[in-house]
Write an enzyme that holds these catalytic residues in place. Structure first.
Site, PDB file in Angstrom:
ATOM      1  N   GLY A  31       0.916  -1.142   0.000  1.00 31.08           N
ATOM      2  CA  GLY A  31       0.000   0.000   0.000  1.00 31.08           C
ATOM      3  C   GLY A  31       0.941   1.173   0.000  1.00 31.08           C
ATOM      4  O   GLY A  31       1.763   1.297   0.889  1.00 31.08           O
ATOM      5  N   THR A  32       0.887   2.018  -0.975  1.00 35.60           N
ATOM      6  CA  THR A  32       2.097   2.750  -1.272  1.00 35.60           C
ATOM      7  C   THR A  32       1.797   4.033  -2.003  1.00 35.60           C
ATOM      8  O   THR A  32       0.642   4.342  -2.304  1.00 35.60           O
ATOM      9  CB  THR A  32       2.986   1.868  -2.166  1.00 35.60           C
ATOM     10  OG1 THR A  32       4.198   2.508  -2.375  1.00 35.60           O
ATOM     11  CG2 THR A  32       2.296   1.647  -3.491  1.00 35.60           C
TER      12      THR A  32
END
Lengths: 232, 273
Positions: A31-32
Site C-alpha cells: 500500500g504505497t
C-alpha cells in the site's frame, strides 16, 4: 480479519482501505505511493518504502523501484508477492528477447509484457505497476498499468493508495518538458505529501533517474523529507 | 555435375558418405526449375520481383500471386513450388501476429528471418517429412531502428541478408547483372534509389527472358520504401509499365550497339500489371 462483502445492501464503512479489504489474511501489501515523470533526456521514478500487513509495518525501508532491464524500471504497488513475481517474469522475458533481437528492448515492449501478465491473470493478481525508462526510439516514456491490466502511455503517472491524496498537487505542478532537477524535486515533494496523509505510505523516498548514460539511485531519509506534518 | 545419390538420397535424415544431404540439394534443384525471383536492397527501400511464366492461355491475369504481404512492414516473394511457398508465407504471418501480440511491437527483420529459417530447416531434419521446394525472399523494415532489410531463406534452412539476391531459373545471369549495379557502395548515399531499382529489375528479367526463350510471362513487383510509407505494397502499375518500356528500349539499344540480330519482340506477350 473478516472479509467485507462486495455488494452490501447497506453501505458499511469499516475504515479499511480498498486494498486492505481485498488482501488475504497476513498478506503483505505495498500500500504505497509511486510515481514516474519523464523529463528532457530520461525518466524519474520514485516510491515510498513502507510495506504493511494491516497496521504492522513489515518493512519500513523496502525497495519498490525494480529494474527490468538496463534502462527500464518499474514501480510496484499492491500485493508485494504478486508484484515481485510479475517483475521476475518480465525481467526474464526481456533478457531473453534482448538475446534474440540483439538489442535492448524498448519501454513499450516491457510495458506490453507486464500488461499481458496483469490482464490475463487479473482474477488472481492485485498489482498496480508503473513502467518507465529510456530507449532510443521514444526517449523517456512512462506507462501506467493499473489493477485491471490496462496499459496507457502517459505524460506522467502516479499510483498506489497514497496517490489519491496528491492528484491535485501533481496536476497543478506538472508541466511538459521539465528539467531533470525539476522532475526530481516534484517527485520528492509529491511523495512526501502523500506519505504525510496516507497511513499505508511512509519511510524513506527512493528515486531512480534513468537516462541514456545510465541510472542514478538516491534516497531521501525519513527525517529529511521536503514536507511533513506540521511541527516537524 | 553428376551426383548419384545411390541409396543415400531417399530420406532427408540420411547423410551421404561425403557429408551431403541429397534431399535438401534436390529441393534446391526444384527451386531452380521455377521462374526467377529477384530482390534488391536500394538506398531508400527494398524491391521484390518475380517472373511468372504463363503456363496456360486460360489463366486470369494477375491471379496466382507470388508476392505476399505478411505484415504491414514485411513482404515475401516466393519461387519454386508455389504450394510449398504458401506454407512459408502462412507461417510468417503467424510469427508476425504472435510476436506483435506478445511484445506489442512489429517483429524485427532479423528475428522474422531467423524464425522462418528455423521453420524451413525443421523439415530437413525428419525422415517422415520432405524439405520445402521453395525459396522465400523476405523484404522487411525495422520500425525501431528505421532500417530496411532483404533476406533470402533457402530450402536448406539458411538465411542471409543481401544487397541483391536471385533465385530460380535465371539466377546465375541475374546475379552477374545485380553485381554491376550500385547497391553496395561504401558511401551508402551513392546507392541507387527504389525507382531506379524497379527499372533495373525489370531490365534484368527481360534480359534473362530473351536468353531463356521461354513461355510468355507476367511480371509481379512489390516494394517497401519511403514512398510506400514503409509499408509493403505492390509497385504502382503505371510505374511497372514505364519500367518495362524503358527496359525493352535499353536492351534493344544495347543489342544494336553490339550489332546482334534483333529479338522477335512479337513473341513475348507480356501482361503488364
Amino acid at each position: 480479519m473478516n472479509y467485507q462483502s462486495y455488494a452490501p445492501s447497506t453501505y458499511e464503512h469499516d475504515g479499511k482501505s480498498a486494498e486492505t479489504r481485498n488482501l488475504k489474511p497476513g498478506e503483505l501489501s505495498t500500500g504505497t505511493t509511486i510515481m514516474a515523470i519523464p523529463f528532457e533526456g530520461g525518466v524519474v521514478l520514485g516510491a515510498d518504502s513502507r510495506v504493511s500487513t494491516g497496521t504492522y509495518v513489515a518493512n519500513r525501508v523496502s525497495d519498490k523501484v525494480a529494474q527490468l532491464h538496463d534502462s527500464i524500471w518499474c514501480c510496484r504497488s499492491g500485493s508485494a508477492a504478486d508484484t515481485q513475481a510479475l517483475t521476475d517474469y518480465v525481467r526474464h522475458y526481456l533478457s531473453q528477447l534482448a538475446v534474440e533481437t540483439g538489442r535492448a528492448p524498448t519501454v513499450k515492449v516491457a510495458a506490453h509484457l507486464m500488461r499481458k501478465l496483469c490482464y490475463e491473470n487479473k482474477d488472481n493478481l492485485m498489482a498496480g505497476v508503473i513502467v518507465g525508462g529510456w530507449d532510443p526510439v521514444e526517449k523517456g516514456s512512462v506507462y501506467n498499468i493499473p489493477l485491471g491490466g490496462s496499459c496507457i502511455k502517459m505524460p506522467f503517472a502516479i499510483g498506489g493508495s497514497g496517490s489519491t491524496y496528491i492528484y491535485g498537487l501533481v496536476d497543478s505542478e506538472f508541466k511538459e518538458a521539465l528539467s531533470k532537477d525539476e522532475a526530481l524535486s516534484l517527485v520528492k515533494k509529491s511523495i512526501s505529501h502523500a506519505m504525510a496523509r496516507d497511513g499505508s505510505s511512509g519511510g524513506i523516498i527512493r528515486t531512480v533517474v534513468v537516462t541514456e548514460s545510465g541510472n542514478e539511485r538516491e534516497y531521501v531519509p525519513g527525517d529529511q523529507l521536503p514536507y511533513g506534518p506540521a511541527g516537524w | 555435375m553428376a551426383s548419384s545419390g545411390s541409396g543415400y538420397d531417399l530420406s532427408a535424415s540420411t547423410f551421404s558418405p561425403d557429408g551431403r544431404i541429397f534431399q535438401v540439394e534436390y529441393a534446391s534443384k526444384a527451386v531452380n526449375n521455377a521462374g526467377t525471383a529477384l530482390g534488391l536492397k536500394c538506398r531508400n527501400g527494398v524491391v521484390l520481383c518475380v517472373e511468372k511464366p504463363l503456363l496456360n492461355k486460360m489463366l486470369l491475369p494477375n491471379s496466382n500471386r507470388r508476392i505476399h504481404t505478411v505484415d504491414t512492414h514485411s513482404g515475401i516473394a516466393i519461387t519454386g513450388f508455389v504450394s510449398d511457398g504458401r506454407q512459408i508465407v502462412n507461417r510468417a504471418r503467424e510469427e508476425c501476429s504472435n510476436y506483435e501480440e506478445t511484445y506489442g511491437t512489429k517483429v524485427p527483420p532479423t528475428v522474422l528471418g531467423d524464425r522462418l529459417a528455423a521453420y524451413v530447416h525443421y523439415f530437413t531434419l525428419h525422415g517422415s517429412l520432405r524439405p520445402f521446394g521453395a525459396t522465400a525472399l523476405l523484404a522487411s523494415y525495422d520500425t525501431e531502428t528505421k532500417e530496411h532489410c532483404l533476406q533470402m531463406i533457402e530450402p536448406s534452412g539458411v538465411s542471409y541478408k543481401y544487397f541483391g539476391c536471385a533465385a530460380g531459373k535465371g539466377r546465375q545471369p541475374a546475379k552477374t547483372e545485380l553485381e554491376k549495379l550500385d547497391i553496395n557502395k561504401p558511401d551508402r548515399g551513392e546507392n541507387i534509389d527504389v525507382r531506379e531499382g524497379v527499372k533495373q529489375l525489370a531490365r534484368i528479367i527481360h534480359l534473362l527472358h530473351e536468353e531463356g526463350k521461354d513461355k510468355p510471362f507476367e511480371l509481379e513487383m512489390s516494394w517497401l520504401c519511403e514512398e510506400s510509407g514503409w509499408e509493403h505494397k505492390g509497385v504502382p502499375r503505371d510505374l511497372i509499365k514505364e519500367a518495362v518500356e524503358w527496359a525493352k528500349k535499353d536492351i534493344a539499344e544495347a543489342e544494336e550497339s553490339e550489332s546482334e540480330e534483333d529479338d522477335d519482340d512479337d513473341d513475348d506477350e507480356e501482361m503488364n500489371e
